[in-house]
Design an enzyme around this catalytic site. Structure first.
Site, PDB file in Angstrom:
ATOM      1  CB  VAL A  86       1.021  12.207  -1.283  1.00 53.57           C
ATOM      2  CG1 VAL A  86       1.006  13.540  -2.016  1.00 53.57           C
ATOM      3  CG2 VAL A  86       0.356  10.918  -2.015  1.00 53.57           C
TER       4      VAL A  86
ATOM      5  N   GLY B 112      -3.019  10.293  -4.479  1.00 53.40           N
ATOM      6  CA  GLY B 112      -3.287   8.975  -3.685  1.00 53.40           C
ATOM      7  C   GLY B 112      -4.027   8.247  -4.799  1.00 53.40           C
TER       8      GLY B 112
ATOM      9  CE1 TYR C 157      -5.195   2.741   0.194  1.00 56.68           C
ATOM     10  CE2 TYR C 157      -5.088   3.072   2.661  1.00 56.68           C
ATOM     11  CZ  TYR C 157      -4.582   2.974   1.209  1.00 56.68           C
ATOM     12  OH  TYR C 157      -3.292   3.403   1.215  1.00 56.68           O
TER      13      TYR C 157
ATOM     14  CG  PHE D  66      -9.856   3.749  -4.384  1.00 59.20           C
ATOM     15  CD1 PHE D  66      -9.857   4.114  -5.689  1.00 59.20           C
ATOM     16  CD2 PHE D  66      -9.543   4.479  -3.499  1.00 59.20           C
ATOM     17  CE1 PHE D  66      -9.247   5.376  -5.848  1.00 59.20           C
ATOM     18  CE2 PHE D  66      -9.102   5.711  -3.459  1.00 59.20           C
ATOM     19  CZ  PHE D  66      -8.770   6.254  -4.960  1.00 59.20           C
TER      20      PHE D  66
END
Length: 171
Positions: free
Chosen positions: A92, A102, A138, A141
């Protein structure tokens, strides 16, 4: 309104800066070459106001993972080398970091991984975290660290499918 599109020559690659030299160099010099060679695809987030400006980008590629590298609950089910999709790079622009870009890139990568899975068998989506902070991001997610390579993370196909339904089919 922002939109994802495949990287083209019309995008201002040289004007992009995410603060990580390796990622900047990839976008500036290699992303388009890798596309022409069929090695990967880079997707950029742009705005309608300035469509040539890259706000963020990520790159997808296909690769094989050895079943033995996976967490035990997966490695015991599979043998040999398995096809997968990998988020090879994700960045980004510095001025837009920590604003949710993101997340949108990961959601778009999941959408594309699911599209790929309809045509090619895959075990899931992988990403290499650059550091512990990226790893923590991460993990939010649902990515799972690989046992012997804790910065290599994995989202199993079933998790991808569930996320896809929740994000794209429940509208």
């Amino acid at each position: 309104m922002n939109r994802f599109e495949e990287l083209t020559r019309s995008h201002n690659r040289v004007g992009f800066d995410c603060g990580v030299q390796e990622l900047n160099v990839f976008l500036h010099n290699l992303a388009h070459q890798n596309f022409k060679k069929g090695l990967s695809r880079t997707f950029v987030l742009t705005s309608e106001d300035i469509p040539e400006e890259i706000l963020s980008f990520y790159t997808l590629s296909i690769f094989e993972v050895c079943a033995r590298k996976l967490p035990q609950r997966f490695s015991k089910k599979y043998k040999g080398h398995l096809p997968a999709v990998k988020i090879a790079r994700l960045a980004v622009a510095t001025v837009l970091q920590n604003q949710g870009f993101g997340k949108y890139m990961i959601i778009d990568a999941i959408r594309r991984a699911m599209a790929i899975s309809k045509h090619v068998g895959i075990i899931g989506l992988f990403v290499d975290a650059t550091n512990e902070d990226a790893k923590k991001y991460y993990l939010k997610f649902g990515f799972i660290p690989l046992p012997d390579h804790t910065l290599e993370l994995f989202l199993p196909l079933k998790t991808l499918q569930k996320m896809y339904v929740e994000v794209f089919e429940k509208k």
